[in-house]
Motif scaffolding. Structure first.
Motif, PDB file in Angstrom:
ATOM      1  N   ARG A   8      24.420 -25.800  14.683  1.00 43.71           N
ATOM      2  CA  ARG A   8      23.546 -25.795  15.868  1.00 43.71           C
ATOM      3  C   ARG A   8      22.087 -25.667  15.453  1.00 43.71           C
ATOM      4  NH1 ARG A   8      20.468 -26.489  19.036  1.00 43.71           N
ATOM      5  NH2 ARG A   8      20.105 -25.550  21.069  1.00 43.71           N
ATOM      6  N   TRP A   9      21.773 -24.742  14.559  1.00 40.94           N
ATOM      7  CA  TRP A   9      20.411 -24.542  14.077  1.00 40.94           C
ATOM      8  C   TRP A   9      20.417 -24.399  12.558  1.00 40.94           C
ATOM      9  CZ3 TRP A   9      16.384 -25.074  17.288  1.00 40.94           C
ATOM     10  CH2 TRP A   9      16.551 -24.814  18.648  1.00 40.94           C
ATOM     11  N   HIS A  10      19.415 -24.999  11.928  1.00 42.63           N
ATOM     12  CA  HIS A  10      19.199 -24.825  10.494  1.00 42.63           C
ATOM     13  C   HIS A  10      17.691 -24.905  10.285  1.00 42.63           C
ATOM     14  CE1 HIS A  10      19.505 -26.472   6.149  1.00 42.63           C
ATOM     15  NE2 HIS A  10      19.731 -25.168   6.127  1.00 42.63           N
ATOM     16  N   ALA A  11      17.118 -23.908   9.660  1.00 39.77           N
ATOM     17  CA  ALA A  11      15.670 -23.895   9.436  1.00 39.77           C
ATOM     18  C   ALA A  11      15.382 -23.437   8.013  1.00 39.77           C
ATOM     19  CB  ALA A  11      14.973 -22.978  10.436  1.00 39.77           C
ATOM     20  N   LEU A  12      14.364 -24.059   7.417  1.00 40.76           N
ATOM     21  CA  LEU A  12      13.980 -23.747   6.041  1.00 40.76           C
ATOM     22  C   LEU A  12      12.533 -23.276   6.014  1.00 40.76           C
ATOM     23  CD1 LEU A  12      15.413 -26.944   4.272  1.00 40.76           C
ATOM     24  CD2 LEU A  12      16.535 -24.722   4.575  1.00 40.76           C
ATOM     25  N   GLY A  13      12.316 -22.129   5.398  1.00 36.45           N
ATOM     26  CA  GLY A  13      10.972 -21.597   5.235  1.00 36.45           C
ATOM     27  C   GLY A  13      10.742 -21.153   3.807  1.00 36.45           C
ATOM     28  N   SER A  14       9.536 -20.765   3.507  1.00 31.18           N
ATOM     29  CA  SER A  14       9.192 -20.359   2.146  1.00 31.18           C
ATOM     30  C   SER A  14       9.908 -19.089   1.722  1.00 31.18           C
ATOM     31  CB  SER A  14       7.672 -20.157   2.036  1.00 31.18           C
ATOM     32  OG  SER A  14       7.231 -19.179   2.985  1.00 31.18           O
ATOM     33  N   ASP A  15      10.316 -18.261   2.699  1.00 32.71           N
ATOM     34  CA  ASP A  15      10.939 -16.978   2.374  1.00 32.71           C
ATOM     35  C   ASP A  15      12.406 -16.879   2.773  1.00 32.71           C
ATOM     36  OD1 ASP A  15       8.465 -16.190   1.460  1.00 32.71           O
ATOM     37  OD2 ASP A  15       7.910 -15.167   3.318  1.00 32.71           O
ATOM     38  N   GLY A  16      12.932 -17.908   3.442  1.00 38.04           N
ATOM     39  CA  GLY A  16      14.312 -17.767   3.873  1.00 38.04           C
ATOM     40  C   GLY A  16      14.894 -19.023   4.492  1.00 38.04           C
ATOM     41  N   ILE A  17      16.220 -19.001   4.606  1.00 35.54           N
ATOM     42  CA  ILE A  17      16.988 -20.090   5.218  1.00 35.54           C
ATOM     43  C   ILE A  17      17.725 -19.517   6.419  1.00 35.54           C
ATOM     44  CG2 ILE A  17      18.828 -21.783   4.882  1.00 35.54           C
ATOM     45  CD1 ILE A  17      18.237 -21.551   1.843  1.00 35.54           C
ATOM     46  N   TYR A  18      17.615 -20.190   7.543  1.00 36.56           N
ATOM     47  CA  TYR A  18      18.258 -19.738   8.778  1.00 36.56           C
ATOM     48  C   TYR A  18      19.414 -20.677   9.093  1.00 36.56           C
ATOM     49  CZ  TYR A  18      18.621 -18.230  13.689  1.00 36.56           C
ATOM     50  OH  TYR A  18      19.062 -17.721  14.890  1.00 36.56           O
TER      51      TYR A  18
ATOM     52  N   GLU B  51       9.282 -15.291  15.237  1.00 37.37           N
ATOM     53  CA  GLU B  51       8.206 -14.390  15.664  1.00 37.37           C
ATOM     54  C   GLU B  51       8.004 -13.247  14.672  1.00 37.37           C
ATOM     55  OE1 GLU B  51       8.474 -14.935  20.538  1.00 37.37           O
ATOM     56  OE2 GLU B  51       9.654 -13.387  19.539  1.00 37.37           O
ATOM     57  N   ARG B  52       9.082 -12.820  14.048  1.00 38.70           N
ATOM     58  CA  ARG B  52       9.002 -11.720  13.086  1.00 38.70           C
ATOM     59  C   ARG B  52       8.674 -12.206  11.674  1.00 38.70           C
ATOM     60  NH1 ARG B  52      14.220  -7.988  15.014  1.00 38.70           N
ATOM     61  NH2 ARG B  52      13.276  -7.239  16.955  1.00 38.70           N
ATOM     62  N   GLY B  53       8.510 -13.532  11.514  1.00 43.08           N
ATOM     63  CA  GLY B  53       8.160 -14.069  10.208  1.00 43.08           C
ATOM     64  C   GLY B  53       9.272 -14.008   9.188  1.00 43.08           C
ATOM     65  N   ALA B  54      10.530 -14.021   9.636  1.00 47.85           N
ATOM     66  CA  ALA B  54      11.665 -13.837   8.729  1.00 47.85           C
ATOM     67  C   ALA B  54      11.812 -14.962   7.715  1.00 47.85           C
ATOM     68  CB  ALA B  54      12.953 -13.710   9.547  1.00 47.85           C
ATOM     69  N   LEU B  55      11.272 -16.151   8.032  1.00 45.17           N
ATOM     70  CA  LEU B  55      11.444 -17.295   7.133  1.00 45.17           C
ATOM     71  C   LEU B  55      10.180 -17.634   6.365  1.00 45.17           C
ATOM     72  CD1 LEU B  55      13.525 -19.714   9.399  1.00 45.17           C
ATOM     73  CD2 LEU B  55      14.300 -17.808   7.978  1.00 45.17           C
ATOM     74  N   GLY B  56       9.090 -16.929   6.625  1.00 50.62           N
ATOM     75  CA  GLY B  56       7.834 -17.273   5.973  1.00 50.62           C
ATOM     76  C   GLY B  56       7.235 -18.531   6.585  1.00 50.62           C
ATOM     77  N   ASP B  57       6.723 -19.407   5.747  1.00 49.48           N
ATOM     78  CA  ASP B  57       6.111 -20.666   6.185  1.00 49.48           C
ATOM     79  C   ASP B  57       7.219 -21.673   6.479  1.00 49.48           C
ATOM     80  OD1 ASP B  57       4.390 -22.741   6.727  1.00 49.48           O
ATOM     81  OD2 ASP B  57       4.011 -23.204   4.617  1.00 49.48           O
ATOM     82  N   VAL B  58       7.457 -21.952   7.749  1.00 49.75           N
ATOM     83  CA  VAL B  58       8.576 -22.807   8.151  1.00 49.75           C
ATOM     84  C   VAL B  58       8.210 -24.275   7.937  1.00 49.75           C
ATOM     85  CG1 VAL B  58      10.127 -23.449  10.026  1.00 49.75           C
ATOM     86  CG2 VAL B  58       9.302 -21.091   9.835  1.00 49.75           C
ATOM     87  N   ARG B  59       9.086 -24.985   7.227  1.00 46.57           N
ATOM     88  CA  ARG B  59       8.828 -26.389   6.907  1.00 46.57           C
ATOM     89  C   ARG B  59       9.815 -27.342   7.574  1.00 46.57           C
ATOM     90  NH1 ARG B  59       4.327 -27.738   6.094  1.00 46.57           N
ATOM     91  NH2 ARG B  59       4.240 -26.085   7.644  1.00 46.57           N
ATOM     92  N   VAL B  60      11.014 -26.873   7.880  1.00 40.94           N
ATOM     93  CA  VAL B  60      12.044 -27.731   8.467  1.00 40.94           C
ATOM     94  C   VAL B  60      12.776 -26.964   9.559  1.00 40.94           C
ATOM     95  CG1 VAL B  60      14.205 -28.993   8.068  1.00 40.94           C
ATOM     96  CG2 VAL B  60      12.393 -29.054   6.339  1.00 40.94           C
ATOM     97  N   ILE B  61      12.964 -27.625  10.708  1.00 39.41           N
ATOM     98  CA  ILE B  61      13.818 -27.096  11.770  1.00 39.41           C
ATOM     99  C   ILE B  61      14.791 -28.207  12.161  1.00 39.41           C
ATOM    100  CG2 ILE B  61      13.955 -26.259  14.146  1.00 39.41           C
ATOM    101  CD1 ILE B  61      11.186 -25.068  13.823  1.00 39.41           C
TER     102      ILE B  61
END
Length: 338
Positions: free
Chosen positions: A247-257, A139-149
């Motif tokens: 448990r969770w791994h997400a990839l975005g244009s601005d960050g990795i969660y 919601e806060r846009g921490a990862l930018g454009d999210v491509r993988v969850i």
């Protein structure tokens, strides 16, 4: 404050531990009856909850002091008993999944509409800390454009009280057990909440594979593609603990969660020019699932609030689950419209 009289049907792990123990002490509700087809379990749990013991489902529906019925029963029984309770003029909370087929969901929704009664589904994992923390980050846009969850749930299984594994319906397929129906609705509902409500995208295609390690279909892995190109990987196993993949791994244009276990703190790694930058540990977001859910149910019944878990959204979980089952059965990619 008006108390809502509630009756619980089914006193296994969910009926007793998740619903019964909370409702027995909730000021906004009065637990006026419990029932279970197992007389020994009924007596034991009824005594533990200090709740009136009702001999049958039909008898529970005949009680005037029962305004809300909670169904914590095998999945194959959801549609019939939910419709019966709604037609008897009761509001209904049903355990996840809502049911096992889209046609069943439509039948339940039609019954709720005809009776003008609340029908909602206990998708309690919407208030897990690991999920809420990821949702806030998106919601806060921490990862930018999210491509993988990537979402994974692992660990043991829940059994009805005093039931050996070989007799548990949750570990067989006859009553809608197995990983896809027992644990799958949790990860699928969470995924839809993230993609539909936060990212504004919809699933278009799925591929799913199930595997039997100990119990039938106790593992599944699925790939879900979305209309903007986002790809999600979801996995459930009912065998090992939290020692496997994160448990969770997400990839975005601005960050990795990254969140390794349901109880660990998440870390966001900043991406700058395609390279890993600073790491930031996130404060965990927490909530009490039963309190949030049932406070909303009470507000819906007494003050006209909108339900947090709508049947339309619960139906979407059924649609996506059905697509996974079709893919697993055929070994093919399945187009889906959710």
């Amino acid at each position: 404050m008006r108390q809502v009289g509630v009756g619980i049907v089914g006193l296994g792990n969910s009926g007793w531990r998740l619903h019964g123990e909370y409702l027995a002490g909730a000021a906004k509700f009065c637990l006026v009856g419990v029932c279970d087809e197992d007389a020994v379990r009924l007596a034991r749990v009824g005594d533990a909850l200090e709740a009136p013991q009702v001999a049958s489902f039909d008898a529970l529906l005949c009680r005037d002091d029962v305004e809300l019925v909670v169904l914590a029963i095998p999945h194959t029984l959801h549609v019939g008993m939910a419709v019966a309770a709604l037609e008897a003029g009761k509001h209904v909370v049903v355990e996840k999944p809502m049911c096992l087929a889209v046609a069943e969901a439509d039948r339940m929704m039609a019954a709720a509409g005809r009776s003008d009664r609340l029908l909602t589904v206990f998708h309690n994992r919407r208030w897990d800390s690991d999920f809420l923390t990821l949702r806030q980050a998106l919601e806060r846009g921490a990862l930018g454009d999210v491509r993988v969850i990537e979402s994974r749930r692992s660990g043991g299984f829940y059994l009805a009280m005093d039931t050996p594994p070989e007799r548990s319906w949750t570990l067989g397929l006859d009553h809608g057990g197995g990983a896809v129906y027992s644990r799958g609705p949790h990860v699928l509902d969470q995924l839809l909440c993230l993609t539909r409500d936060v990212l504004g995208v919809r699933p278009t295609r799925v591929f799913c594979h199930t595997q039997t390690v100990i119990w039938p279909d106790d593992v599944f892995r699925a790939t879900v593609e979305f209309d903007d190109g986002l790809v999600a990987q979801v996995e459930v196993n009912m065998v090992d603990g939290d020692s496997g993949p994160p448990r969770w791994h997400a990839l975005g244009s601005d960050g990795i969660y990254l969140c390794r276990t349901p109880t660990s703190q998440a870390v966001v790694t900043e991406l700058v020019g395609g390279r890993a930058g600073d790491e930031r540990t996130l404060d965990s977001v927490s909530a009490h699932a039963q309190e949030v859910f049932y406070d909303n149910v009470h507000a819906t019944l007494t003050a006209g609030a909108a339900p947090l878990v709508t049947v339309a959204h619960a139906r979407e979980v059924v649609v996506l689950t059905d697509c996974l089952r079709q893919s697993a059965a055929t070994g093919r990619v399945v187009e889906c419209e959710v």
